[in-house]
Design an enzyme around this catalytic site. Structure first.
Site, PDB file in Angstrom:
ATOM      1  N   SER A  55     -74.357 -10.844 -53.521  1.00 50.62           N
ATOM      2  CA  SER A  55     -75.478 -10.290 -52.762  1.00 50.62           C
ATOM      3  C   SER A  55     -76.059 -11.403 -51.905  1.00 50.62           C
ATOM      4  O   SER A  55     -75.947 -12.589 -52.249  1.00 50.62           O
ATOM      5  CB  SER A  55     -76.551  -9.763 -53.724  1.00 50.62           C
ATOM      6  OG  SER A  55     -77.764  -9.486 -53.040  1.00 50.62           O
ATOM      7  N   TYR A 106     -81.519 -10.097 -61.566  1.00 44.96           N
ATOM      8  CA  TYR A 106     -80.502  -9.596 -60.640  1.00 44.96           C
ATOM      9  C   TYR A 106     -80.079 -10.702 -59.682  1.00 44.96           C
ATOM     10  O   TYR A 106     -78.880 -10.960 -59.499  1.00 44.96           O
ATOM     11  CB  TYR A 106     -81.039  -8.402 -59.848  1.00 44.96           C
ATOM     12  CG  TYR A 106     -80.072  -7.908 -58.801  1.00 44.96           C
ATOM     13  CD1 TYR A 106     -79.078  -6.990 -59.121  1.00 44.96           C
ATOM     14  CD2 TYR A 106     -80.136  -8.357 -57.485  1.00 44.96           C
ATOM     15  CE1 TYR A 106     -78.176  -6.545 -58.175  1.00 44.96           C
ATOM     16  CE2 TYR A 106     -79.244  -7.921 -56.524  1.00 44.96           C
ATOM     17  CZ  TYR A 106     -78.265  -7.018 -56.877  1.00 44.96           C
ATOM     18  OH  TYR A 106     -77.359  -6.590 -55.923  1.00 44.96           O
TER      19      TYR A 106
END
Length: 247
Positions: free
Chosen positions: A137, A150
């Site tokens: 990400s 995350y």
């Protein structure tokens, strides 16, 4: 990575980027198998999209082994693994109750990725045109403070991918990291997609075009993720971090 004529197994391909990518790769002439925990959802995807399906809970080592056995038996031509499965949870680090969400995030995003790669790598070493595609990400490089675990797991996936690529150099297994920006999906639990996030189809189209144009790519980086990916390299990390976390 060649973009046609593959047999591709995607962990966590029942929604969002995973399902969208599965459809795009199918349309290019690949056999694509997606996985997830809900059999009813998998059955619907198989009927509506013509994709192969396998039940899989990436947080459970026994489930990963069972999925590996099923995939390699049912689809012995499998030559590409995409580790897409992941969750994104907001956490208040002042509240000890956040730990359960943090542990689940690590189990799925990081350990699930490592265990799936560990299961499939020996098999892929014997396959022509083999590839492993990890999914990190933009938040691996500039974290979103509201989703600390995350962001941390995606940073770990990036680091793990670098080591995996180094260790598999010369084996014939290509290692590619897909690095999405914020995309309009339902990944962030409890929050509707922000209109400022990248439209899903726009992300898919640009990513597949990059895969097609750059068959030797190490990272697949759509233009919009560069703001986060290169913040530290370009000496603007603090400003980018502040801007990202000001909302």
């Amino acid at each position: 990575m060649k973009t046609t004529g593959n047999t591709i197994f995607i962990t966590g391909g029942t929604s969002g980027i995973g399902l969208g990518l599965a459809r795009e790769l199918r349309d290019l002439g690949n056999t694509v198998i997606v996985s997830g925990r809900r059999k009813d959802l998998l059955d619907r995807i198989a009927a509506e999209d013509g994709l192969g399906t396998v039940e899989l809970d990436v947080a459970a080592p026994a489930s990963i082994q069972a999925a590996y056995d099923t995939v390699t038996t049912r689809y012995p031509e499998t030559n590409v693994l995409v580790t897409m499965a992941g969750i994104m949870r907001s956490e208040d680090l002042r509240d000890p109750g956040h730990l359960a969400a943090a542990e689940q995030t690590v189990a799925i995003n990081l350990l699930g990725t490592i265990r799936a790669i560990t299961a499939f790598t020996p098999f892929l070493l014997g396959r022509p045109d083999a590839a492993i595609v990890t999914v990190s990400s933009g938040l691996a490089f500039t974290p979103l403070a509201a989703t600390p675990t995350y962001s941390a797991t995606k940073a770990a996936v990036h680091s793990y991918t670098e080591s995996l690529r180094f260790q598999l150099a010369g084996t014939g297994v290509q290692v590619i990291e897909l690095v999405p920006p914020a995309v309009r999906t339902a990944l962030l639990e409890g929050r509707e997609p922000d209109p400022q996030w990248m439209p899903l189809q726009e992300f898919l189209t640009e990513s597949v075009q990059l895969l097609t144009d750059q068959p030797d790519a190490r990272e697949i980086l759509v233009e919009r993720v560069g703001f986060l990916r290169y913040a530290e390299r370009e000496g603007r990390f603090q400003q980018t971090f502040a801007a990202l976390n000001s909302h």
